[in-house]
Scaffold this motif. Structure first.
Motif, PDB file in Angstrom:
ATOM      1  N   TRP A   1      -6.792   5.658  -6.518  1.00 34.34           N
ATOM      2  CA  TRP A   1      -6.783   5.074  -5.188  1.00 34.34           C
ATOM      3  C   TRP A   1      -6.945   6.164  -4.145  1.00 34.34           C
ATOM      4  O   TRP A   1      -6.384   7.248  -4.275  1.00 34.34           O
ATOM      5  CB  TRP A   1      -5.485   4.315  -4.952  1.00 34.34           C
TER       6      TRP A   1
ATOM      7  N   SER B   1      -6.183   7.900  -0.650  1.00 33.26           N
ATOM      8  CA  SER B   1      -4.943   7.957   0.135  1.00 33.26           C
ATOM      9  C   SER B   1      -5.147   7.583   1.602  1.00 33.26           C
ATOM     10  O   SER B   1      -4.184   7.366   2.320  1.00 33.26           O
ATOM     11  CB  SER B   1      -4.338   9.356   0.044  1.00 33.26           C
TER      12      SER B   1
ATOM     13  N   THR C   1      -6.821   4.866   2.812  1.00 28.61           N
ATOM     14  CA  THR C   1      -6.970   3.431   3.023  1.00 28.61           C
ATOM     15  C   THR C   1      -5.888   2.712   2.220  1.00 28.61           C
ATOM     16  O   THR C   1      -5.671   3.052   1.061  1.00 28.61           O
ATOM     17  CB  THR C   1      -8.367   2.954   2.544  1.00 28.61           C
ATOM     18  N   PRO C   2      -5.231   1.720   2.827  1.00 23.68           N
ATOM     19  CA  PRO C   2      -4.207   0.990   2.072  1.00 23.68           C
ATOM     20  C   PRO C   2      -4.782   0.421   0.765  1.00 23.68           C
ATOM     21  O   PRO C   2      -5.935  -0.028   0.713  1.00 23.68           O
ATOM     22  CB  PRO C   2      -3.797  -0.138   3.021  1.00 23.68           C
TER      23      PRO C   2
ATOM     24  N   TYR D   1      -4.179  -2.330  -0.834  1.00 25.41           N
ATOM     25  CA  TYR D   1      -4.578  -3.735  -0.829  1.00 25.41           C
ATOM     26  C   TYR D   1      -5.978  -3.916  -0.244  1.00 25.41           C
ATOM     27  O   TYR D   1      -6.735  -4.781  -0.702  1.00 25.41           O
ATOM     28  CB  TYR D   1      -3.550  -4.625  -0.114  1.00 25.41           C
TER      29      TYR D   1
ATOM     30  N   GLN E   1      -8.377  -1.578  -0.463  1.00 27.05           N
ATOM     31  CA  GLN E   1      -9.269  -1.064  -1.502  1.00 27.05           C
ATOM     32  C   GLN E   1      -9.462  -2.114  -2.596  1.00 27.05           C
ATOM     33  O   GLN E   1     -10.586  -2.313  -3.084  1.00 27.05           O
ATOM     34  CB  GLN E   1      -8.702   0.217  -2.101  1.00 27.05           C
TER      35      GLN E   1
ATOM     36  N   THR F   1       1.285  -6.076  -3.094  1.00 26.71           N
ATOM     37  CA  THR F   1       0.019  -5.419  -2.765  1.00 26.71           C
ATOM     38  C   THR F   1      -1.154  -6.291  -3.196  1.00 26.71           C
ATOM     39  O   THR F   1      -2.110  -6.493  -2.439  1.00 26.71           O
ATOM     40  CB  THR F   1      -0.065  -4.038  -3.442  1.00 26.71           C
TER      41      THR F   1
ATOM     42  N   LYS G   1      -1.456  -9.404  -1.003  1.00 24.53           N
ATOM     43  CA  LYS G   1      -2.070  -9.133   0.303  1.00 24.53           C
ATOM     44  C   LYS G   1      -3.592  -9.109   0.196  1.00 24.53           C
ATOM     45  O   LYS G   1      -4.288  -9.670   1.044  1.00 24.53           O
ATOM     46  CB  LYS G   1      -1.558  -7.804   0.873  1.00 24.53           C
TER      47      LYS G   1
END
Length: 120
Positions: free
Chosen positions: A5, A7, A9-10, A12, A14, A50, A53
């Motif tokens: 992932w 870091s 961008t949230p 959820y 992505q 997550t 969302k």
């Protein structure tokens, strides 16, 4: 499968973009059910909130619809709508940056087409 992932961008968001891309690529078909929140949370080792969302964003945009007692399903006709939207976004936001870079590198159309053909 371990997901990396970003870091900045949230997660959820992505995840939302991943689902959109999988629909565009045809990996998730129209009418197909999305994996359950629990399954996705377990697979990616994420908090179920997550996943929820991200799934809520997809529902808000009418990309998926909830079928009571069955889960979330990709709406019919949504791939065409998403493709149109993503093309417009690309041309508006990404293409100007790309053309500036092409110009700064003084690349010709022929060079770009040749590189494209070699890549295939």
């Amino acid at each position: 499968m371990k997901q990396m992932w970003s870091s900045d961008t949230p997660i959820y968001i992505q995840l939302y973009h991943q689902v959109i891309q999988r629909i565009l690529d045809g990996h998730i078909q129209e009418g197909e059910a999305l994996p359950s929140v629990r399954n996705v949370a377990a697979e990616y080792q994420l908090n179920p909130v997550t996943i929820s969302k991200a799934y809520q964003m997809l529902q808000d945009e009418v990309v998926v619809e909830k079928q009571r007692g069955k889960g979330l399903f990709v709406k019919q006709g949504v791939q065409t709508i998403l493709l149109t939207r993503e093309r417009e976004t690309f041309v508006k936001n990404e293409w100007p940056k790309i053309t500036r870079k092409i110009e700064s590198l003084q690349l010709s159309v022929e060079e770009l087409l040749s590189a494209y053909k070699e890549r295939k």
